[in-house]
Scaffold this motif. Structure first.
Motif, PDB file in Angstrom:
ATOM      1  N   ASN A 113      -0.570   4.408   0.351  1.00 11.40           N
ATOM      2  CA  ASN A 113      -1.211   5.463   1.129  1.00 11.40           C
ATOM      3  C   ASN A 113      -2.190   4.848   2.120  1.00 11.40           C
ATOM      4  O   ASN A 113      -2.477   3.648   2.078  1.00 11.40           O
ATOM      5  CB  ASN A 113      -1.920   6.477   0.213  1.00 11.40           C
ATOM      6  CG  ASN A 113      -2.953   5.818  -0.686  1.00 11.40           C
ATOM      7  OD1 ASN A 113      -3.870   5.153  -0.203  1.00 11.40           O
ATOM      8  ND2 ASN A 113      -2.805   5.981  -1.996  1.00 11.40           N
ATOM      9  N   THR A 114      -2.698   5.693   3.016  1.00 12.59           N
ATOM     10  CA  THR A 114      -3.567   5.202   4.092  1.00 12.59           C
ATOM     11  C   THR A 114      -4.839   4.571   3.556  1.00 12.59           C
ATOM     12  O   THR A 114      -5.304   3.562   4.087  1.00 12.59           O
ATOM     13  CB  THR A 114      -3.918   6.356   5.053  1.00 12.59           C
ATOM     14  OG1 THR A 114      -2.712   6.926   5.550  1.00 12.59           O
ATOM     15  CG2 THR A 114      -4.752   5.860   6.217  1.00 12.59           C
ATOM     16  N   GLN A 115      -5.421   5.132   2.497  1.00 11.24           N
ATOM     17  CA  GLN A 115      -6.664   4.591   1.966  1.00 11.24           C
ATOM     18  C   GLN A 115      -6.455   3.178   1.429  1.00 11.24           C
ATOM     19  O   GLN A 115      -7.297   2.297   1.627  1.00 11.24           O
ATOM     20  CB  GLN A 115      -7.220   5.497   0.866  1.00 11.24           C
ATOM     21  CG  GLN A 115      -8.618   5.091   0.386  1.00 11.24           C
ATOM     22  CD  GLN A 115      -9.631   5.022   1.540  1.00 11.24           C
ATOM     23  OE1 GLN A 115      -9.796   5.980   2.301  1.00 11.24           O
ATOM     24  NE2 GLN A 115     -10.314   3.885   1.678  1.00 11.24           N
ATOM     25  N   SER A 171       0.857  -1.191   0.000  1.00 17.70           N
ATOM     26  CA  SER A 171       0.000   0.000   0.000  1.00 17.70           C
ATOM     27  C   SER A 171       0.883   1.227   0.000  1.00 17.70           C
ATOM     28  O   SER A 171       1.910   1.268   0.673  1.00 17.70           O
ATOM     29  CB  SER A 171      -0.916   0.010   1.227  1.00 17.70           C
ATOM     30  OG  SER A 171      -0.152  -0.013   2.410  1.00 17.70           O
ATOM     31  N   LYS A 221       4.672   9.328   4.955  1.00 17.35           N
ATOM     32  CA  LYS A 221       3.738   8.224   4.706  1.00 17.35           C
ATOM     33  C   LYS A 221       4.025   7.034   5.619  1.00 17.35           C
ATOM     34  O   LYS A 221       3.099   6.340   6.056  1.00 17.35           O
ATOM     35  CB  LYS A 221       3.832   7.796   3.234  1.00 17.35           C
ATOM     36  CG  LYS A 221       3.195   8.783   2.273  1.00 17.35           C
ATOM     37  CD  LYS A 221       3.171   8.229   0.865  1.00 17.35           C
ATOM     38  CE  LYS A 221       2.445   9.190  -0.082  1.00 17.35           C
ATOM     39  NZ  LYS A 221       2.395   8.664  -1.464  1.00 17.35           N
ATOM     40  N   LEU A 244      -4.287   1.109   2.498  1.00 16.87           N
ATOM     41  CA  LEU A 244      -4.111   0.268   3.682  1.00 16.87           C
ATOM     42  C   LEU A 244      -5.468  -0.075   4.298  1.00 16.87           C
ATOM     43  O   LEU A 244      -5.719  -1.226   4.676  1.00 16.87           O
ATOM     44  CB  LEU A 244      -3.219   0.978   4.700  1.00 16.87           C
ATOM     45  CG  LEU A 244      -2.883   0.233   5.993  1.00 16.87           C
ATOM     46  CD1 LEU A 244      -2.281  -1.132   5.684  1.00 16.87           C
ATOM     47  CD2 LEU A 244      -1.940   1.060   6.838  1.00 16.87           C
ATOM     48  N   ILE A 245      -6.339   0.925   4.401  1.00 17.92           N
ATOM     49  CA  ILE A 245      -7.697   0.686   4.918  1.00 17.92           C
ATOM     50  C   ILE A 245      -8.426  -0.331   4.036  1.00 17.92           C
ATOM     51  O   ILE A 245      -9.065  -1.266   4.532  1.00 17.92           O
ATOM     52  CB  ILE A 245      -8.500   2.003   4.997  1.00 17.92           C
ATOM     53  CG1 ILE A 245      -7.911   2.908   6.079  1.00 17.92           C
ATOM     54  CG2 ILE A 245      -9.973   1.721   5.276  1.00 17.92           C
ATOM     55  CD1 ILE A 245      -8.520   4.299   6.103  1.00 17.92           C
ATOM     56  N   GLU A 286       2.392   7.768   8.846  1.00 16.51           N
ATOM     57  CA  GLU A 286       0.943   7.564   8.763  1.00 16.51           C
ATOM     58  C   GLU A 286       0.608   6.075   8.873  1.00 16.51           C
ATOM     59  O   GLU A 286      -0.316   5.685   9.604  1.00 16.51           O
ATOM     60  CB  GLU A 286       0.409   8.116   7.438  1.00 16.51           C
ATOM     61  CG  GLU A 286       0.395   9.635   7.358  1.00 16.51           C
ATOM     62  CD  GLU A 286      -0.124  10.112   6.007  1.00 16.51           C
ATOM     63  OE1 GLU A 286      -0.647   9.269   5.243  1.00 16.51           O
ATOM     64  OE2 GLU A 286       0.001  11.314   5.712  1.00 16.51           O
ATOM     65  N   ALA A 287       1.361   5.261   8.132  1.00 18.51           N
ATOM     66  CA  ALA A 287       1.112   3.816   8.165  1.00 18.51           C
ATOM     67  C   ALA A 287       1.357   3.252   9.559  1.00 18.51           C
ATOM     68  O   ALA A 287       0.584   2.427  10.057  1.00 18.51           O
ATOM     69  CB  ALA A 287       2.004   3.108   7.142  1.00 18.51           C
ATOM     70  N   ASN A 317       6.626   2.188   2.337  1.00 14.99           N
ATOM     71  CA  ASN A 317       6.693   3.649   2.335  1.00 14.99           C
ATOM     72  C   ASN A 317       7.925   4.179   3.074  1.00 14.99           C
ATOM     73  O   ASN A 317       7.979   5.353   3.416  1.00 14.99           O
ATOM     74  CB  ASN A 317       5.431   4.219   2.991  1.00 14.99           C
ATOM     75  CG  ASN A 317       4.177   3.956   2.183  1.00 14.99           C
ATOM     76  OD1 ASN A 317       3.972   4.537   1.121  1.00 14.99           O
ATOM     77  ND2 ASN A 317       3.337   3.060   2.671  1.00 14.99           N
ATOM     78  N   GLU A 328       1.177   4.840  12.506  1.00 17.36           N
ATOM     79  CA  GLU A 328       0.135   5.267  13.448  1.00 17.36           C
ATOM     80  C   GLU A 328      -1.168   4.511  13.191  1.00 17.36           C
ATOM     81  O   GLU A 328      -1.877   4.135  14.122  1.00 17.36           O
ATOM     82  CB  GLU A 328      -0.087   6.780  13.330  1.00 17.36           C
ATOM     83  CG  GLU A 328       1.106   7.614  13.770  1.00 17.36           C
ATOM     84  CD  GLU A 328       1.598   7.228  15.154  1.00 17.36           C
ATOM     85  OE1 GLU A 328       0.782   7.222  16.101  1.00 17.36           O
ATOM     86  OE2 GLU A 328       2.793   6.892  15.275  1.00 17.36           O
ATOM     87  N   PHE A 329      -1.458   4.302  11.940  1.00 12.41           N
ATOM     88  CA  PHE A 329      -2.666   3.560  11.569  1.00 12.41           C
ATOM     89  C   PHE A 329      -2.589   2.128  12.111  1.00 12.41           C
ATOM     90  O   PHE A 329      -3.530   1.624  12.736  1.00 12.41           O
ATOM     91  CB  PHE A 329      -2.795   3.547  10.046  1.00 12.41           C
ATOM     92  CG  PHE A 329      -4.004   2.816   9.544  1.00 12.41           C
ATOM     93  CD1 PHE A 329      -5.216   3.465   9.372  1.00 12.41           C
ATOM     94  CD2 PHE A 329      -3.931   1.464   9.247  1.00 12.41           C
ATOM     95  CE1 PHE A 329      -6.329   2.782   8.922  1.00 12.41           C
ATOM     96  CE2 PHE A 329      -5.046   0.775   8.797  1.00 12.41           C
ATOM     97  CZ  PHE A 329      -6.246   1.444   8.626  1.00 12.41           C
TER      98      PHE A 329
END
Length: 493
Positions: free
Chosen positions: A93-95, A91, A163, A97-98, A166-167, A157, A169-170
């Motif tokens: 980006n966060t989307q 992935s 990025k 990954l979601i 972000e990954a 990433n 923390e997610f």
């Protein structure tokens, strides 16, 4: 044996008549019996996914698959557990990954027949938590959670710190669900390539047991020598004349128990009829690692003489990426020897595991860092190899001159003559290491350190590097570096 298990991902396939299976169920049983929350780090394509599939089938009570294996008479097959298995894909980006997580959760929901439970799917963390609780409620049994490649979204990433943050923390929020669902969980097992510090990604999972460098489980993935001799008898006999060379090329990984063969390499080697190639290395070239080497002007001879303590090998954080740690965790370095410190703790000497990694890694460095095209590099390497084997120093000199004449060093180092020595040493080291000979940087003697030592059958070469107005040969002779090798019986150059 009709076929080898190239790329096989499921335990069921390997237990069929067409496949060979290396029995790791005794290790699986020990882990299941003694721990609830477990983490394992191993290089890519080393059998982590296959081991998770083994665990999945054990907990699902598929007794028939295990007939004749170590766990068959030890496990209570009547007690079956609902299993949630999550495999992370790439992935950027966060989307993405979601999307990946939600896809995994939907797959598990269907597999567990929980479609009618009306789970809340608006938030990935709530969805995960409710899936765990619903599985526990439906089957009246605690849940098993298996997570493969837990760190892939971060590693994909890693060159983009924002990025990667972000990954991380997610995923921290996602993994904290496991802690919050403790009362519903029988067992959880997470695998990945890297060992990020618990504080950075597993802040909620403080009860996680890391078995990565636990010698009891050192051979949980990979093939030992006895694995090959017992399970691959037909192939061992067929390729018997080459088996020492096979060991040189594909053995050498060490996680504090047995020396291990890379399983992907071995299966490919047998399947391809005994061709020696860089099977494992070619499946994932380490571009990010090479960028770090280049950006930091890393002194490549150091790779042959790395000594690390437990803290260095333990983990790393996105904000402070240690090159040696990343090389070790991703499989480009492995443990050579272990020494206990007088004041407690251990020191680990690291090395490149085998000939495949050594040749492939330095070939890639030459092409990437030194801007050499593959055809030109191959010619230089062949000529260097021949001149060293034959002890032809005049030819060796000509080849070195040709090598340096083609290197765009102004794009790689600062315009400071004091910086050049390390660069020149690194360039020569990369070429010589790519030839597959034994090579040592900072080789210790009782009079000092030899910049570089190269060992060939019947010949040993000692190198000293200088770019200022000094005579390097004078230093070698004055400090008598050669005395270390006079009793070897080899010619010393």
């Amino acid at each position: 044996m009709k076929k080898l298990p190239i790329g096989i991902q499921t335990f069921r396939d390997i237990r069929s008549d067409d496949y060979i299976y290396i029995d790791k169920t005794d290790i699986a049983f020990d882990i299941i019996q003694n721990y609830r929350y477990v983490f394992l780090s191993r290089p890519r394509r080393f059998g982590k996914s296959l081991f998770l599939d083994t665990l999945k089938n054990i907990f699902e009570g598929k007794k028939d698959l295990f007939k004749g294996l170590a766990i068959y008479d030890k496990w209570n097959w009547e007690e079956k557990y609902p299993v949630i298995k999550i495999s992370f894909g790439g992935s950027t980006n966060t989307q993405e990954l979601i999307n990946s997580i939600e896809y995994n959760l939907r797959q598990n929901e269907r597999a567990l027949n929980l479609d009618e439970e009306n789970l809340k799917k608006s938030d990935y963390a709530i969805y995960f938590a409710e899936l765990i609780e619903a599985a526990h409620s439906k089957y009246n049994q605690k849940v098993v959670i298996l997570i493969d490649e837990y760190d892939k979204a971060i590693l994909d990433n890693i060159e983009n710190i924002e990025k990667a943050h972000e990954a991380r923390e997610f995923l921290r929020g996602f993994y904290s669900v496991i802690k919050g669902s403790d009362e519903y969980i029988r067992f959880a097992f997470l695998t990945g390539v890297t060992r990020f510090s618990k504080a950075s990604i597993f802040s909620g999972l403080n009860m996680l047991t890391d078995i990565t460098l636990d010698e009891r489980f050192g051979n949980v993935c990979g093939y030992t020598q006895s694995d090959l001799e017992e399970s691959f008898k037909e192939y061992i006999e067929k390729f018997k004349p080459d088996m020492e060379k096979v060991k040189e090329w594909y053995n050498g990984y060490n996680f504090l128990r047995d020396k291990l063969y890379n399983p992907f390499d071995i299966l490919q080697f047998f399947d391809k009829g005994g061709m020696f190639k860089n099977y494992w290395f070619s499946t994932g070239t380490p571009t990010f690692l090479l960028k770090l080497i280049k950006e930091r002007n890393y002194f490549l001879p150091n790779l042959s003489n790395i000594v690390a303590d437990e803290k260095l090998l333990d983990s790393f954080d996105i904000e402070d990426i240690d090159l040696e740690v990343l090389l070790f965790q991703s499989g480009y370095l492995t443990i050579d020897t272990v020494e206990e410190k007088a004041r407690g703790g251990f020191l680990y000497k690291l090395k490149i595991p085998n000939k495949e990694v050594q040749q492939s890694f330095y070939d890639f460095i030459i092409d990437y860092m030194l801007s050499k095209n593959k055809a030109a590099s191959s010619v230089v390497q062949d000529d260097l190899y021949d001149s060293l084997i034959n002890g032809d120093m005049e030819s060796f000199k000509v080849n070195l001159i040709s090598l340096f004449a083609s290197i765009p060093y102004q794009n790689f180092v600062k315009n400071d003559i004091g910086e050049y020595e390390g660069f020149y040493a690194s360039a020569i080291y990369a070429y010589l290491a790519s030839l597959g000979f034994e090579i040592y940087g900072e080789d210790v003697t009782n009079q000092g350190r030899i910049d570089l030592t190269l060992k060939l059958p019947g010949k040993i070469y000692l190198f000293e590097f200088k770019v200022v107005d000094e005579d390097p040969l004078f230093q070698i002779k004055e400090k008598k570096y050669y005395q270390k090798y006079l009793s070897s019986g080899a010619e010393v150059y």
